[in-house]
Design a protein around this motif. Sequence first.
Motif, PDB file in Angstrom:
ATOM      1  N   CYS A 148       0.838  -1.208   0.000  1.00 17.95           N
ATOM      2  CA  CYS A 148       0.000   0.000   0.000  1.00 17.95           C
ATOM      3  C   CYS A 148       0.869   1.253   0.000  1.00 17.95           C
ATOM      4  O   CYS A 148       0.606   2.214  -0.729  1.00 17.95           O
ATOM      5  CB  CYS A 148      -0.923  -0.014   1.208  1.00 17.95           C
ATOM      6  N   ARG A 154      -0.269   4.985  -0.689  1.00 16.15           N
ATOM      7  CA  ARG A 154      -1.311   5.195   0.306  1.00 16.15           C
ATOM      8  C   ARG A 154      -0.817   4.565   1.610  1.00 16.15           C
ATOM      9  O   ARG A 154       0.138   3.806   1.620  1.00 16.15           O
ATOM     10  CB  ARG A 154      -2.634   4.555  -0.133  1.00 16.15           C
ATOM     11  N   VAL A 156      -3.003   2.987   4.046  1.00 18.00           N
ATOM     12  CA  VAL A 156      -4.241   2.456   4.618  1.00 18.00           C
ATOM     13  C   VAL A 156      -3.945   1.425   5.697  1.00 18.00           C
ATOM     14  O   VAL A 156      -4.591   1.394   6.742  1.00 18.00           O
ATOM     15  CB  VAL A 156      -5.135   1.851   3.515  1.00 18.00           C
ATOM     16  N   ILE A 170      -6.570  -0.866  10.014  1.00 14.85           N
ATOM     17  CA  ILE A 170      -6.916  -0.052   8.845  1.00 14.85           C
ATOM     18  C   ILE A 170      -6.839   1.400   9.288  1.00 14.85           C
ATOM     19  O   ILE A 170      -7.567   1.840  10.187  1.00 14.85           O
ATOM     20  CB  ILE A 170      -8.333  -0.385   8.352  1.00 14.85           C
ATOM     21  N   PHE A 176     -12.404   1.528   6.173  1.00 12.89           N
ATOM     22  CA  PHE A 176     -11.647   1.705   4.932  1.00 12.89           C
ATOM     23  C   PHE A 176     -11.879   3.096   4.350  1.00 12.89           C
ATOM     24  O   PHE A 176     -10.951   3.744   3.878  1.00 12.89           O
ATOM     25  CB  PHE A 176     -12.058   0.643   3.908  1.00 12.89           C
ATOM     26  N   CYS A 181      -9.046   4.696   1.728  1.00 11.71           N
ATOM     27  CA  CYS A 181      -8.752   3.579   0.836  1.00 11.71           C
ATOM     28  C   CYS A 181      -9.371   3.837  -0.525  1.00 11.71           C
ATOM     29  O   CYS A 181     -10.508   4.310  -0.630  1.00 11.71           O
ATOM     30  CB  CYS A 181      -9.319   2.286   1.430  1.00 11.71           C
TER      31      CYS A 181
END
Length: 908
Positions: A148, A154, A156, A170, A176, A181
């Motif tokens: 990720c 990202r 996440v 998360i 999410f 996300c």
Amino acid sequence: MIKITINGADYSFKEKMTIIDACESVGIYIPKLCYDKRLKPIGRCKLCIVKVNDKIVTACETKIEDGMDIITNDEELRSFRKINFDLLVDNIYVERVNDISELSKLFKYFGYKSISSRCFSENRIVSNPFFSFDNNLCVQCGRCVSACKELQCRFVWNFAYKGKNQKLTIGADESFEEALCEFCGTCVDFCPTGAIKNNILLDEYNKKSVETVCSYCGVGCKINLSVDGENVLVTPKQTDDKYNSLCVKGRYGHSYIFSEDRLKSPLVRKYLLDDGKKDLKSEFIEVDWDTALDIVSKKLVEIKRTFGGDSIGFFSSAKCTNEENYLLQKLARQIIGTNNVDHCARLCHSSTVVGLIQSVGSGAMTNTMDDIVENASTVFIIGSNVTEQHPVFGVKIRRAVMNRKINLIVADPRYIDIVDFSDIYLPIKPGSDVALMNALCKIIIENGWEDKDYINERCENYEEFKKYILSINLDECVKVTGIDYEILYKVAKKVALEKPTALIWAMGITQHNHGVDNVFALSNLQLLTGNIGVSGGGLNPLRGQNNVQGACDMGCLPDVFNGYQRVMDEEIVKKFENFWKMDGDFKLSRVVGKTVTEMVDSLNDKSIRALYIMGENPVMTEPDVNRVVESLKNADFLVVQDIFPTETSKFADVILPASSFAEKEGTFTNTERKINLIKPVIKPLYNSKPDLFILSELANRLIKMLSLKPMGVYAKWDYESAKDVLDEINATTPIYGYAKYERLLNGEDLYWPVYKETGNETSILHQKKFSRGKGKLHIVLNKPPKERPNEEFPFVLNTGRELYHWHGGELTRRVKELLKVCSEPIVMLNTNDAKSFGIKDGELIKVISRRGKIIGRAFVTERLKSGEIFGNFHFPDGNVNKLTIKALDSVAKIPEYKVCAVKIERVG
């Protein structure tokens, strides 16, 4: 050469690599769980331990060095590995481990027949519409965290707490959605245990798979498409050492293929079967293909004979293949005798095509996406929400910022996602792009930063251009753009001196009543700084739909044949008359046809009597939709050929059910001019037919009814496959001359122009000279938009798309997972404006222009300035094109979608 010993045997390697990669390259297995060669080594699982000169190290983190003596497997290593493995699996629920997961294979490797485990807990499962995370199976290897962060840029996935209480979370232990996300599914690909997995799994017994190309945006991602008759599973095509991302639509947005909404058989208005007068209240009757095509051909021949071929217009489609688009424009020109053929490029990048052809000679993206992210020093994005409209390319740019530390400049009225990764953000006022570019050019010339050698050798009209640029008032440019001089100075310096600079744009530049001028201004900046024809630079318009580039290439424009060969050029016209010759006195039209917007308007004065629309939905995508609806009602005859009933098909006389991309063969050409092969995974569903079949059948009926006799080289319509059509494209389209089907089938990457039988040296255009000879610098004035705010309509409306939907929404609104995250129109407005009108975030609001009104859900944000509003056109009830103005660029005839005046009201 690096010489090492592995388990007593001598090996030599050309390059320095990790021990685990070196061992695997010679067939020596080392157990691993956290390691993936596409990620930076993590070193968490400690299963890959080996001995180097009697010292235990992790093979994933240790590079080979000359003289190393490596032992990969002895009793001590096996004992330590087993202890480490037991610690990893101590906290998981083993009975849920998938038999084909990497973890299951390790159970077998360590000799486990059964193992005790803790109890399964439903409370440890978190889901979103696309995939789920089962903490019961998580061994905290860290691959999802790394993937990720490194690949999607990202954050996440994270680890929270320490020691025995450590767990994978998360975001900051949130949902999410709260963790921002993007639902790309990369973590699913990298999870070795099945803890993160897709919600939809295929029936392996009934599964069929094929390698093809995504049907959404112009990036053209290669995908593995699998179906089981009811469900669809998409994964990215991978290589051993490079991960190819997908976006949420590319991975999870293709279930529309099996939608119950699909058109299943041809539909004809009952009045046509009764030989009655046109009646849009007449019900649709399901008929067979012969009946439907006989009616269509009969009506088109009747209209052609009564009013002439130019009374009929054709809309081709950026969703259809090159081969299908080629056949539609051929049918219009060869059989009907009109150049009235156009498609959605008119509404998105026609100003790009016109502007670039006049400035450099070719209207397409000059560099490849990989070349930009691998070689650019500076990337300048203007008018392109790249991470939402071209998400995979956006991800690559984010990686380039994080890994190569490139300069990123973003100019956009909204604070879009990619701004988070930028060095400089220019929140320009809508419609001020020419003023911005002129200001940058003046600063560059004043400071002597222009590339003088490049200009002298490769450009024309420089002295006149320079004289004009030096005359402009920078204070006025600052006022018009809203950007301070100090920031403009920094941008100019980076573009000119920190080269190569790649310039990227989309519809934020083109969809204006001065769109061609905007493109001239961008080209001026790149010519002035010598950034065209070089690796990592270029002029790079991003195409919105999967085959909008190809549809243009195939001549689905009113002024050019395929390959941008002009319909007014007598030599070119005679060439096509020879190719397509029908009877001895066959003549093609030398008159430029009408654009899509002009064809719709011409239904009102009856200069257009009939429209044949393939895969387009003007009731969603044209400006001032209410005007479009009234025009379509005036058509003598309307045919819609599509895979779903659309807002446009409500006004059709005949509806022809086409097949989706998963049910046919052919080619798409992506935004970087790369020609990609698509392949069917299933046969056409229901009673639908590929567009190629429909057009061929229709053409042969028309030829027979018109008593035409095919006499030319490529006059006949006896195609048996897409390859037959591509062969004809190769012969009639110089830039596709050697883009042969066999080469594509062999996996060659071909970027047009393809002038040679082998190799492809045109991934970067204009390296030695421009297609027009010399690049031309154009003098362009900053012009205001057609409609500006006033006391009654105080807001500026900007329009566009968003991540979870695509174009008019015909496909994505049929994907239930996408609808779960975005199911209604959203209207973005500034926090202060919302407060002034008493509007709260999430409330329904009404937006009104001089042309119509819509209702949408308020999204209150600081991401756009006070006095500006943003909306999308994915949903019929909240389609912002009910509000937009039909103000056209005088040259490219593109509408001004990006600026119009509106007012807002609370609902209720």
